[in-house]
Design an enzyme around this catalytic site. Structure first.
Site, PDB file in Angstrom:
ATOM      1  CE  LYS A 125      -4.487  11.197 -10.238  1.00  0.00           C
ATOM      2  NZ  LYS A 125      -4.616  11.283  -8.771  1.00  0.00           N
ATOM      3  CG  ASP A 165      -6.393   8.333  -8.346  1.00  0.00           C
ATOM      4  OD1 ASP A 165      -6.360   9.161  -7.437  1.00  0.00           O
ATOM      5  OD2 ASP A 165      -7.360   8.242  -9.128  1.00  0.00           O
TER       6      ASP A 165
END
Ligand code: NDP
Length: 452
Positions: A125, A165
């Site tokens: 991430k 995201d």
């Protein structure tokens, strides 16, 4: 003290301010306790101690010029958490709340989510505390270029493949990919969520929202139920929320709520047809606020400063199905109790960790069908995996083909969760099943590699 609770204590002591990471780790580690009993080889090889620690964390400064010609400095991150089963893979979040603890929670969850998809992808991430809201297009471009000027040296199609995201959609991916391509002189599948004309996959924009609804439909089917005629609450109004609305409409449900960080709108007549298209244009092109929906359509009411879950609690809205699609910890224990009281039978998490541990407890205690994010929202990364495959083959699959694969993957994930839950003694518990099923594949790979 058990292995897993010792680890939890250690990480809390080591990094006491990483609350979201502790929360995610606690849920996973608690689920993994039975695997430690059944697999002494995992305990001996210290798989639990190793999986909790990222392979590496990259932190860097991102200097960029705003429209006034003033230099701004943000912080960028990439957490390469675990690549035991494939190249690192995970989204990029641009939001002022971004910090190491939030990205560690997201990266850790991503390991298990990616494993559940059955595709060869490790967990990662990244992101920045940059806030794209209120910035001009030129500012967003300069920021994205500056972010990639450092990130490019850490990623690659077989190393680490970032995606979008919160705050990172098609526009941001385009700018980042443009800079990567310029520096590397390489047109390759290094990012997913790309535009269709330069390597993107059909259905990738839709995939997380559609996948979440497919997962909810699978859970409902175990009780002989479906979406037809059901009233659905959806939070957020970004990528995941928009396509969850579209799919619920296609399956015959009625979505009555959406929100952003400023307000919630409730439309008792249902957010369908042209209204759905209006939300997409408002959020993706105009970059406006969801309150404008109520100005445009008289049938909707707007609640300023309240989340969808506040409104359900305060107004006593009747809801059959809840699909949180905004952010982490949006549903607390009191919201969960209100959902139960107001008739909710099913919750599928489109966002990552939207339910607090208290909320999850309320859902479980009341026998709701509860699909955790790492299973219910895995359709996005799964379709990113399909984008990577198409890039490698230099082929593009049709919309029908990608959608059919997505549906197949979501059904498979649903089955894996139920199967693992049953084998390890907690039948019907999707949270437990998702954690165990996701973990086993990664743990076995780590075991095979020896102590690395
Ligand atoms: P977007 O940026 O497209 O949309 C996020 C939406 O949530 C916006 O409407 C935003 O409102 C709202 N929101 C954000 N923070 C808050 C808050 N604190 N309170 C209320 N509303 C808030 O992001 P995505 O749709 O891509 O992501 C949503 C969730 O889904 C995230 O948890 C993400 O991690 C998860 N997810 C996304 C995937 C993807 O493929 N995109 C894949 C898997 C999970 P505002 O505009 O006002 O900020």
């Amino acid at each position: 003290m058990s292995v897993t609770s010792e680890i939890l204590e250690k990480i809390k002591k080591q990094d006491p301010h990483e609350f979201e990471f502790h929360q995610a780790a606690e849920e996973v580690l608690e689920s993994l306790e039975p695997t430690a009993k059944k697999h002494p080889e995992f305990v001996k090889a210290k798989i639990y101690e190793r999986i909790i620690e990222p392979d590496r964390v990259v932190m860097f400064r991102v200097p960029w010029l705003d429209d006034k010609g003033e230099l701004q400095v943000n912080r960028g991150y990439r957490i390469q958490y675990n690549n035991a089963i494939g190249p690192y893979k995970g989204g990029t979040r641009f939001h002022p709340s971004v910090n190491l603890g939030i990205l560690k929670f997201l990266g850790f969850e991503q390991i298990f989510k990616n494993s559940l998809t059955t595709l060869a992808m490790g967990g990662a991430k990244g992101g920045s505390d940059f806030d794209p809201k209120g910035k001009s297009d030129a500012e967003v471009m300069r920021f994205c270029h500056a972010y990639m000027l450092e990130l490019f040296r850490h990623i690659g199609p077989d190393i680490d493949v970032p995606a979008g995201d919160i705050g990172v959609g098609g526009r941001e991916i385009g700018y980042m990919y443009g800079m990567y391509k310029k520096i590397r002189n390489d047109h390759t599948g290094v990012l997913t969520g790309k535009g269709l004309s330069f390597g993107g996959s059909l259905v990738r924009p839709e995939a997380t929202g559609y996948g979440c609804v497919y997962f909810a439909a699978e859970m409902l089917a175990t009780k002989g139920l479906d979406f037809k005629g059901k009233t659905v609450a959806i939070s957020g109004s970004g990528n995941v929320a928009q396509f969850a609305v579209e799919k619920v409409n296609q399956l015959g449900g009625k979505v009555i709520t959406l929100c952003d960080s400023s307000s919630t709108i409730v439309d008792d007549e249902g957010i369908s047809g042209d209204k759905c298209g209006y939300v997409m244009d408002l959020k993706n092109v105009q970059r406006g606020r969801i309150s404008e929906y109520a100005d445009k359509f008289g049938c909707a009411v707007c609640y300023i400063g309240e989340s969808v879950w506040d409104v359900i609690k305060n107004q006593g809205l009747k809801i059959d199905i809840a699909l949180p699609c905004a952010t982490q910890n949006e549903i607390d224990g009191s919201h969960a109790e209100a959902l139960v009281k107001n008739g909710c039978i099913c919750v599928a998490e489109g966002s990552n960790m939207p339910s607090t541990p208290e909320a999850v407890r309320v859902f479980k205690d009341n026998g709701l069908l509860f699909g955790p994010g790492k299973a219910a929202n895995a359709g996005g990364v799964a379709t990113s995996g399909l984008e990577m495959s198409q890039n490698s083959m230099r082929l593009s699959w049709t919309r029908e083909e990608v959608d059919a694969r997505l549906l197949g993957i979501m059904k498979n994930i649903h089955k894996s969760c139920l199967d693992a839950a049953e084998v390890y003694g907690r039948k019907g518990d999707y949270v437990f099943g998702a954690n165990v099923a996701g973990f086993l594949k990664v743990a076995n790979a780590m075991l095979a590699y020896g102590y690395v």
